[in-house]
Design a protein around this motif. Structure first.
Motif, PDB file in Angstrom:
ATOM      1  N   ASP A 242       0.879  -1.124  -0.229  1.00 18.79           N
ATOM      2  CA  ASP A 242       0.209  -0.112  -0.205  1.00 18.79           C
ATOM      3  C   ASP A 242       1.228   1.030  -0.431  1.00 18.79           C
ATOM      4  O   ASP A 242       0.538   2.424  -0.473  1.00 18.79           O
ATOM      5  N   ALA A 243       1.631   1.243   0.739  1.00 15.31           N
ATOM      6  CA  ALA A 243       2.683   2.593   1.280  1.00 15.31           C
ATOM      7  C   ALA A 243       4.016   2.331  -0.505  1.00 15.31           C
ATOM      8  O   ALA A 243       3.758   3.437  -0.404  1.00 15.31           O
ATOM      9  N   LEU A 244       4.377   1.521  -0.980  1.00 18.19           N
ATOM     10  CA  LEU A 244       5.074   1.750  -2.017  1.00 18.19           C
ATOM     11  C   LEU A 244       3.888   2.346  -3.139  1.00 18.19           C
ATOM     12  O   LEU A 244       4.266   3.164  -3.573  1.00 18.19           O
ATOM     13  N   PHE A 245       3.036   1.860  -3.853  1.00 20.15           N
ATOM     14  CA  PHE A 245       2.149   1.984  -4.839  1.00 20.15           C
ATOM     15  C   PHE A 245       1.143   3.621  -4.315  1.00 20.15           C
ATOM     16  O   PHE A 245       1.108   4.566  -5.194  1.00 20.15           O
ATOM     17  N   ALA A 246       1.966   3.962  -2.885  1.00 19.04           N
ATOM     18  CA  ALA A 246       0.505   5.324  -2.455  1.00 19.04           C
ATOM     19  C   ALA A 246       1.540   6.280  -2.447  1.00 19.04           C
ATOM     20  O   ALA A 246       1.322   7.170  -3.190  1.00 19.04           O
ATOM     21  N   ALA A 247       2.740   6.161  -2.694  1.00 21.77           N
ATOM     22  CA  ALA A 247       4.192   7.276  -2.433  1.00 21.77           C
ATOM     23  C   ALA A 247       5.032   6.849  -2.319  1.00 21.77           C
ATOM     24  O   ALA A 247       6.019   6.364  -1.233  1.00 21.77           O
ATOM     25  N   PRO A 248       5.354   6.026  -4.106  1.00 22.58           N
ATOM     26  CA  PRO A 248       7.025   5.755  -4.138  1.00 22.58           C
ATOM     27  C   PRO A 248       8.314   6.071  -3.382  1.00 22.58           C
ATOM     28  O   PRO A 248       8.081   7.718  -3.840  1.00 22.58           O
ATOM     29  N   ALA A 249       8.932   5.823  -3.122  1.00 23.62           N
ATOM     30  CA  ALA A 249      10.252   7.231  -2.741  1.00 23.62           C
ATOM     31  C   ALA A 249      11.497   6.965  -3.352  1.00 23.62           C
ATOM     32  O   ALA A 249      12.172   7.952  -3.175  1.00 23.62           O
ATOM     33  N   HIS A 250      11.870   5.892  -4.085  1.00 20.51           N
ATOM     34  CA  HIS A 250      12.773   5.980  -5.125  1.00 20.51           C
ATOM     35  C   HIS A 250      12.404   6.333  -6.777  1.00 20.51           C
ATOM     36  O   HIS A 250      11.287   5.587  -6.739  1.00 20.51           O
ATOM     37  N   PRO A 251      12.951   6.904  -7.283  1.00 22.18           N
ATOM     38  CA  PRO A 251      12.674   7.928  -8.254  1.00 22.18           C
ATOM     39  C   PRO A 251      12.658   6.752  -9.303  1.00 22.18           C
ATOM     40  O   PRO A 251      11.948   6.306 -10.641  1.00 22.18           O
ATOM     41  N   TYR A 252      13.740   5.916  -9.240  1.00 19.78           N
ATOM     42  CA  TYR A 252      13.426   4.283 -10.304  1.00 19.78           C
ATOM     43  C   TYR A 252      11.854   3.133  -9.938  1.00 19.78           C
ATOM     44  O   TYR A 252      11.560   3.186 -10.948  1.00 19.78           O
ATOM     45  N   THR A 253      11.412   3.722  -9.228  1.00 17.36           N
ATOM     46  CA  THR A 253       9.839   3.135  -8.681  1.00 17.36           C
ATOM     47  C   THR A 253       9.225   3.294  -9.123  1.00 17.36           C
ATOM     48  O   THR A 253       8.426   2.978  -9.820  1.00 17.36           O
ATOM     49  N   ARG A 254       9.305   4.808  -8.459  1.00 21.14           N
ATOM     50  CA  ARG A 254       8.321   5.975  -9.604  1.00 21.14           C
ATOM     51  C   ARG A 254       8.496   5.247 -11.341  1.00 21.14           C
ATOM     52  O   ARG A 254       6.889   5.604 -12.029  1.00 21.14           O
ATOM     53  N   GLY A 255       9.401   5.786 -11.921  1.00 22.64           N
ATOM     54  CA  GLY A 255       9.816   5.022 -13.122  1.00 22.64           C
ATOM     55  C   GLY A 255       8.853   3.522 -13.327  1.00 22.64           C
ATOM     56  O   GLY A 255       8.230   3.613 -14.381  1.00 22.64           O
ATOM     57  N   LEU A 256       8.512   2.864 -12.487  1.00 23.40           N
ATOM     58  CA  LEU A 256       8.066   1.681 -12.914  1.00 23.40           C
ATOM     59  C   LEU A 256       7.052   1.373 -12.864  1.00 23.40           C
ATOM     60  O   LEU A 256       5.749   1.200 -13.658  1.00 23.40           O
ATOM     61  N   LEU A 257       6.622   2.597 -12.172  1.00 24.42           N
ATOM     62  CA  LEU A 257       4.820   2.846 -11.427  1.00 24.42           C
ATOM     63  C   LEU A 257       4.786   3.319 -12.756  1.00 24.42           C
ATOM     64  O   LEU A 257       3.435   3.179 -13.558  1.00 24.42           O
ATOM     65  N   ASP A 258       5.255   4.607 -13.168  1.00 28.21           N
ATOM     66  CA  ASP A 258       5.095   5.446 -14.938  1.00 28.21           C
ATOM     67  C   ASP A 258       4.478   4.732 -15.674  1.00 28.21           C
ATOM     68  O   ASP A 258       3.934   5.028 -16.242  1.00 28.21           O
ATOM     69  N   SER A 259       5.551   3.326 -16.372  1.00 27.98           N
ATOM     70  CA  SER A 259       5.411   2.792 -16.905  1.00 27.98           C
ATOM     71  C   SER A 259       3.700   1.814 -16.792  1.00 27.98           C
ATOM     72  O   SER A 259       4.062   1.509 -18.410  1.00 27.98           O
TER      73      SER A 259
END
Length: 335
Positions: A242-259
């Motif tokens: 839940d925390a990862l999808f709501a507020a990713p902290a690392h820019p790589y994680t954000r990139g994965l979610l944005d893809s």
């Protein structure tokens, strides 16, 4: 829900290094995490991030690699065990299912024979008892007419049914830990959902600890409780799903979610990809492994850029949600 569950698997500073003619390759570098009974840890990352190397190291299946650190299962240290000791644990205490079940099943033996033999190895049961357990295991994973189908060969099963056979074999000896390495990659969406639901149901019924290794964040969102994001052989971020999808902290994680494709995207909208390529493990950069691909550095000042390019970031941050980034997106984070 009470999450105070017993930690079954504890991994500390796991490092896996392969010798090559060009020099050592550190495929996994100082990785640490825990998995609790009845919980699923999703390990996610691009190809080459170290996910599968980690799983094989836990199973003791690497040959020719230097494996250091600590892996304890139910309090027992696995690193340094002999092959005979590991064989006694594989299948009985920990089991693994792979991406391609057809290459994991022997084409010359029926699926019932293969599951029965797996059971006999660990329980020294009679052939008749092992055969009954094989039929029961096939029924437990939803294969219709399990008695008849136990007498069939792997090529007579569809891809989804072969994966069910692999799950039946993995769980026939009732292990405590199940490692699933990309178990749904080659399956269509409908069958993928069925396999994930099957694993979740069996976990709930048996109190299994599960490690789900995948590059698909959709799979993580569906089945995982906690998530470990890997990049360049190291942990990039750890958090609850839940925390990862709501507020990713690392820019790589954000990139994965944005893809990930979105339902509100236009039909002709291009897919969003992370620019650049994964880092070289043979010649790792001195600083943050993600720095060459990090969108933040495009607008970063000289001091910030220098820090990211020369200083490896530690895994740090709020309890339960650390990230290996000098400037993580945690609310109120500091440099």
């Amino acid at each position: 829900m009470d999450d105070r569950r017993e930690t079954l698997l504890s991994v500390r500073d796991l490092t896996v290094t392969f010798p090559t003619r060009h020099g050592p390759v550190r495929a996994v570098d100082s990785l640490s995490f825990d998995v609790r009974r009845g919980r699923t840890l999703g390990i996610v990352g691009e190809s080459g991030s170290g996910k599968s190397v980690t799983s094989l190291a836990m199973m003791g299946l690497h040959t020719g690699a230097a494996v250091t650190g600590s892996v304890t299962l139910g309090g027992r240290e696995l690193i340094g065990l002999s092959e005979r000791e590991l064989n006694a644990l594989r299948g009985r205490k920990m089991a693994m299912i792979f991406q391609d079940p057809l290459s994991s099943l022997h084409p010359y033996y029926t699926v019932g024979e293969q599951i029965a033999e797996h059971h006999r190895v660990h329980f020294r049961s009679s052939r008749a008892a092992a055969r009954r357990r094989a039929v029961a295991a096939l029924g437990e994973v939803g294969i219709p007419e399990p008695r008849r189908r136990a007498g069939e060969y792997p090529h007579q099963f569809s891809g989804g049914m072969r994966q069910r056979v692999m799950i039946a074999m993995a769980l026939a000896c009732e292990p405590d830990l199940l490692i699933a390495d990309e178990p749904t990659t080659a399956l269509d969406v409908t069958v993928q959902a069925q396999i994930l639901e099957l694993i979740a149901r069996l976990q709930q019924e048996r109190g299994l600890a599960v490690i789900m290794i995948t590059h698909d964040l959709g799979v993580v969102a569906r089945v995982a409780h906690e998530v470990l994001v890997m990049y360049g052989g190291r942990a990039a971020e750890q958090a609850s799903v839940d925390a990862l999808f709501a507020a990713p902290a690392h820019p790589y994680t954000r990139g994965l979610l944005d893809s990930l494709p979105r339902l509100d995207d236009a039909d002709d909208a291009p897919l969003r990809a992370i620019p650049g390529s994964p880092p070289s493990l043979l010649h790792p950069a001195p600083g943050c492994a993600f720095a060459p691909r990090c969108p933040r550095l495009a607008s970063a000042g000289g001091d910030e850029r220098s820090r990211c390019e020369t200083e490896r970031p530690p895994l740090r941050g709020p309890a339960g949600h650390p990230a290996a980034c000098h400037f993580p997106a945690h609310e109120g984070s500091t440099s």
